[in-house]
Design a protein around this motif. Structure first.
Motif, PDB file in Angstrom:
ATOM      1  N   ASP A 122       0.864  -1.059   0.028  1.00 27.61           N
ATOM      2  CA  ASP A 122       0.048   0.059   0.007  1.00 27.61           C
ATOM      3  C   ASP A 122       0.883   1.273  -0.043  1.00 27.61           C
ATOM      4  N   ILE A 130      -2.768  -4.376  -0.379  1.00 28.95           N
ATOM      5  CA  ILE A 130      -3.995  -3.857  -0.868  1.00 28.95           C
ATOM      6  C   ILE A 130      -4.450  -4.547  -2.069  1.00 28.95           C
ATOM      7  N   SER A 131      -5.452  -4.676  -2.350  1.00 29.45           N
ATOM      8  CA  SER A 131      -6.004  -5.096  -3.764  1.00 29.45           C
ATOM      9  C   SER A 131      -5.749  -4.252  -4.856  1.00 29.45           C
ATOM     10  N   GLU A 134      -8.114  -1.094  -5.213  1.00 25.20           N
ATOM     11  CA  GLU A 134      -7.821  -0.006  -4.180  1.00 25.20           C
ATOM     12  C   GLU A 134      -6.758   0.898  -4.515  1.00 25.20           C
ATOM     13  N   TYR A 135      -6.069   0.171  -5.436  1.00 20.77           N
ATOM     14  CA  TYR A 135      -4.666   0.826  -5.916  1.00 20.77           C
ATOM     15  C   TYR A 135      -4.928   1.735  -7.004  1.00 20.77           C
ATOM     16  N   ARG A 138      -6.047   5.306  -6.474  1.00 19.67           N
ATOM     17  CA  ARG A 138      -5.049   6.289  -6.006  1.00 19.67           C
ATOM     18  C   ARG A 138      -4.561   7.119  -7.302  1.00 19.67           C
ATOM     19  N   ARG A 197     -11.513  -6.275  -0.744  1.00 24.72           N
ATOM     20  CA  ARG A 197     -10.265  -6.821  -0.316  1.00 24.72           C
ATOM     21  C   ARG A 197     -10.039  -8.076   0.013  1.00 24.72           C
TER      22      ARG A 197
END
Length: 356
Positions: A122, A130-131, A134-135, A138, A197
């Motif tokens: 992360d 993190i999955s 999720e990434y 960002r 997740r």
């Protein structure tokens, strides 16, 4: 009918066209800059250059279903303008490219379904993974609706219409129901989960552990001096892998039930594909560098996820959040990949005593 744009003309992203077109939707298959040959071949023949199956011992390309059109990356803007869904169809090695080049041009109104499996550090706390959904978030300030697929499904068997059951995950259950309606058929069955997740980390873990289970295949080949499989050893490693995957998922914050997706995916991965090949070569006695030389040019996502997971576990061990001795199979996989060690399954470390 809906319009579905797939970015990345790899095998799984392309295979998603089969259930979509069965439901009479249109699929625009947009290649990345590395997919130019696949797209040109598709335009000429209607066949997919790399999505293949065996027909009477002959490797044969799948003909893409009616409703699929082929597009080079330069056509992306036109292909997403009136689309109802965008599929991220790149491998984990193309994730950075997708995040940097495609995420910025996706409108907030266009939902995304990612078939890219993996986990990544992360970047904020060492040892935290993190999955990919999720990434991805960002890379934008927009409120994109990114969902993902998890569960046991190989691309060539999906294209061959072999029944399977997967899970779509995302934060909005109503949106997930809509996406399911685009793909669910008599051969493609879809459960739903808001545990992003848990679902994504569970199916990512299977890549690392499928390599571990496949060691037994190579060990059997070496022992017998021929292509012959023993199943006791595979089953023992499969059981240990399932145990360690469940422990890791708990450390990563996923719901317990999501582990069953990873276990199902582990089963199908051991039966074929690139991860089985690398595990078999290592089990036969090849060192990692020898095996990689044999498989030069083959995309091996299992190597990346195994190293990332093992490194994260070592950090969690340093922080007192985990015990290394609870993960003997993963630690041995790391020895093979990082230290170029020989296969020496730590069987005794798998043994337990349970008193009820």
């Amino acid at each position: 009918m809906a319009i579905i744009t797939v970015v990345g003309a790899g095998m799984m992203g392309s295979a998603m066209a089969f259930p979509a077109c069965r439901n009479r939707h249109s699929v625009r298959l947009v290649g990345s800059p590395l997919d130019r040959e696949i797209i040109e071949h598709g335009k000429r023949t209607g066949d997919h250059l790399t999505l293949c199956h065996d027909v009477k011992g002959v490797r044969t390309s799948f003909h893409m279903p009616e409703g699929v059109s082929f597009h080079q990356y330069e056509e992306l803007a036109d292909c997403i303008r009136d689309a109802d869904l965008l599929i991220c169809g790149v491998s984990s090695f193309g994730l950075e490219w997708f995040c940097e080049n495609v995420i910025p041009v996706i409108p907030e109104s266009l939902p995304v379904l990612s078939i890219t499996k993996g986990m990544i550090d992360d970047g904020e706390c060492k040892g935290n993974l993190i999955s990919y959904p999720e990434y991805m978030l960002r890379f934008t300030d927009k409120k994109l609706k990114i969902n993902a697929v998890g569960g046991p499904c190989t691309s060539y068997e999906l294209a061959d219409l072999d029944p399977t059951e997967v899970t779509f995950c995302g934060p909005d259950i109503k949106l997930l129901r809509f996406i399911r309606s685009l793909f669910e058929t008599d051969f493609y069955h879809v459960s739903l989960s808001t545990d992003v997740r848990g679902v994504e980390c569970a199916v990512a873990l299977k890549n690392a552990y499928a390599l571990g289970v496949s060691l037994a295949i190579g060990m059997s080949y070496r022992r017998e001096g021929r292509v012959f499989e023993h199943y006791n050893s595979q089953a023992a490693l499969f059981g240990q892998a399932s145990k360690e995957m469940a422990r890791l998922l708990a450390l990563l914050g996923g719901l317990h039930d999501s582990i069953y997706l990873g276990i199902g995916d582990l089963y199908v991965t051991v039966f074929g594909g690139r991860t089985r090949r690398i595990g078999t070569l290592l089990g036969e006695g090849k060192h990692f560098d020898e095996a990689m030389a044999i498989l030069r040019g083959v995309t091996l996502e299992s190597i990346v996820i195994a190293r990332r997971t093992a490194d994260a576990l070592l950090q969690m061990t340093k922080d007192g959040r985990a015990k290394k001795e609870d993960f003997p199979l993963l630690m041995h996989i790391r020895e093979l990949l990082v230290d170029n060690a020989e296969v020496n399954i730590p069987w005794q470390a798998f043994e337990t005593e349970t008193i009820r």
